[in-house]
Design an enzyme around this catalytic site. Structure first.
Site, PDB file in Angstrom:
ATOM      1  N   LYS A 140      30.369  -2.410 -13.792  1.00  0.00           N
ATOM      2  CA  LYS A 140      31.687  -2.447 -14.423  1.00  0.00           C
ATOM      3  C   LYS A 140      32.190  -1.010 -14.580  1.00  0.00           C
ATOM      4  O   LYS A 140      32.535  -0.556 -15.671  1.00  0.00           O
ATOM      5  CB  LYS A 140      31.590  -3.133 -15.788  1.00  0.00           C
ATOM      6  CG  LYS A 140      31.081  -4.561 -15.745  1.00  0.00           C
ATOM      7  CD  LYS A 140      32.144  -5.511 -15.220  1.00  0.00           C
ATOM      8  CE  LYS A 140      31.692  -6.956 -15.303  1.00  0.00           C
ATOM      9  NZ  LYS A 140      32.725  -7.902 -14.833  1.00  0.00           N
ATOM     10  N   HIS A 151      33.647   9.560 -26.411  1.00  0.00           N
ATOM     11  CA  HIS A 151      33.294   9.060 -27.742  1.00  0.00           C
ATOM     12  C   HIS A 151      31.780   9.010 -27.934  1.00  0.00           C
ATOM     13  O   HIS A 151      31.247   9.498 -28.940  1.00  0.00           O
ATOM     14  CB  HIS A 151      33.879   7.658 -27.933  1.00  0.00           C
ATOM     15  CG  HIS A 151      33.415   6.977 -29.181  1.00  0.00           C
ATOM     16  ND1 HIS A 151      33.832   7.355 -30.443  1.00  0.00           N
ATOM     17  CD2 HIS A 151      32.545   5.943 -29.374  1.00  0.00           C
ATOM     18  CE1 HIS A 151      33.246   6.592 -31.348  1.00  0.00           C
ATOM     19  NE2 HIS A 151      32.468   5.727 -30.736  1.00  0.00           N
TER      20      HIS A 151
END
Length: 283
Positions: A140, A151
């Site tokens: 993915k 992050h």
């Protein structure tokens, strides 16, 4: 050569003086002695998810990780609930004012409980790197965005400094909020991983990004109080700037994501597209 030697010696002396200011209660905890082990871990993470992993998976079939992902996501939910409880019991529900809350460097049971909770939160940031690794192993790659990797890379760094120098006080408010958001977010991921039969329960997907936006607004507002308080002797004001910058940067990044992902309905669940209740395969 002499210049380089002098520069290196000066850098070592500055580092030694700087690290001496750290919290002696946490210096011997796992990964806390120096920032170098975590630097290696984060660097390896970035290298794997952006280069090595996709290259290894290029000619392979995606791994079926449904069961591991369900277990992993529900485990994060349980751990986040535990962290919420610990943050509340060690300060945020037992004396903190939500304004100028200082770091308690004593060895009292409550102060040590807050410090240990901060370390647990810090360590959880390494566990959460599995989010991206699962993306890579399932091919993915479109979900391995700059926002996502940034992050997961920056959080261990900022929290190493937090645990090493300021384990408690007003700088932990955003961690409490983040744990609350994670309960919601990882519950969604767990249900999504269970398969199409559970898609009808995921109508609230779009609102997860809104919840994250609210989180960063609250973080920015809370930490911004510092600049308006007449007398707040918070021990490490540099963390106020770091947390404030963190809140603003992620607010902008998530607003940008929200605009591109949802404004034109590109990422709306199919259950809402064209008014039809259709199933969607787990992402």
């Amino acid at each position: 050569m002499a210049f380089n030697s002098t520069l290196t010696s000066r850098a070592v002396l500055l580092y030694d003086e700087w690290i001496k200011e750290g919290d002696p209660r946490t210096e011997n905890w796992l990964l806390m002695a120096t920032p170098f082990p975590q630097t290696f871990i984060v660097s390896a993470y970035i290298y794997f998810v952006t280069f090595l992993g996709p290259r290894l998976m290029e000619n392979r079939k995606p791994f079926d990780l449904k069961r591991p992902m369900v277990i992993y996501n529900f485990s994060i939910v349980a751990f986040s609930i535990y962290l919420i409880y610990e943050f509340l019991m060690s300060g945020w529900a037992t004396g903190y004012t939500f304004r100028c809350d200082l770091v308690d460097y004593s060895s009292s049971p409550q102060a040590l409980r807050m410090a240990w909770t901060c370390w647990l939160y810090y360590f959880s940031k390494f566990i959460e790197m599995l989010d991206t690794i699962f993306f890579v192993l399932r091919k993915k790659n479109s979900q391995v965005t700059f926002l996502h990797v940034f992050h997961h890379s920056i959080m261990p760094f900022t929290w190493w400094f937090g645990v090493r120098f300021a384990a408690g006080g007003l700088g932990t408010f955003h961690a409490l909020l983040n744990c609350i958001v994670h309960v919601i977010m990882y519950t969604y991921y767990a249900l999504s991983a269970l398969g199409p039969a559970y898609q009808k329960y995921l109508w609230w997907k779009k609102y997860m990004t809104t919840i994250q936006l609210v989180q960063f607004v609250l973080v920015t507002v809370h930490i911004g109080q510092y600049f308006f308080l007449k007398d707040c002797p918070y021990q490490f004001p540099v963390f106020v700037y770091i947390i404030g910058s963190y809140g603003l940067i992620f607010l902008v990044l998530f607003l940008n994501f929200y605009y591109h992902a949802y404004t034109k309905g590109k990422r709306l669940p199919k259950v809402f597209q064209n008014g039809n209740y259709l199933h969607k395969k787990s992402e």
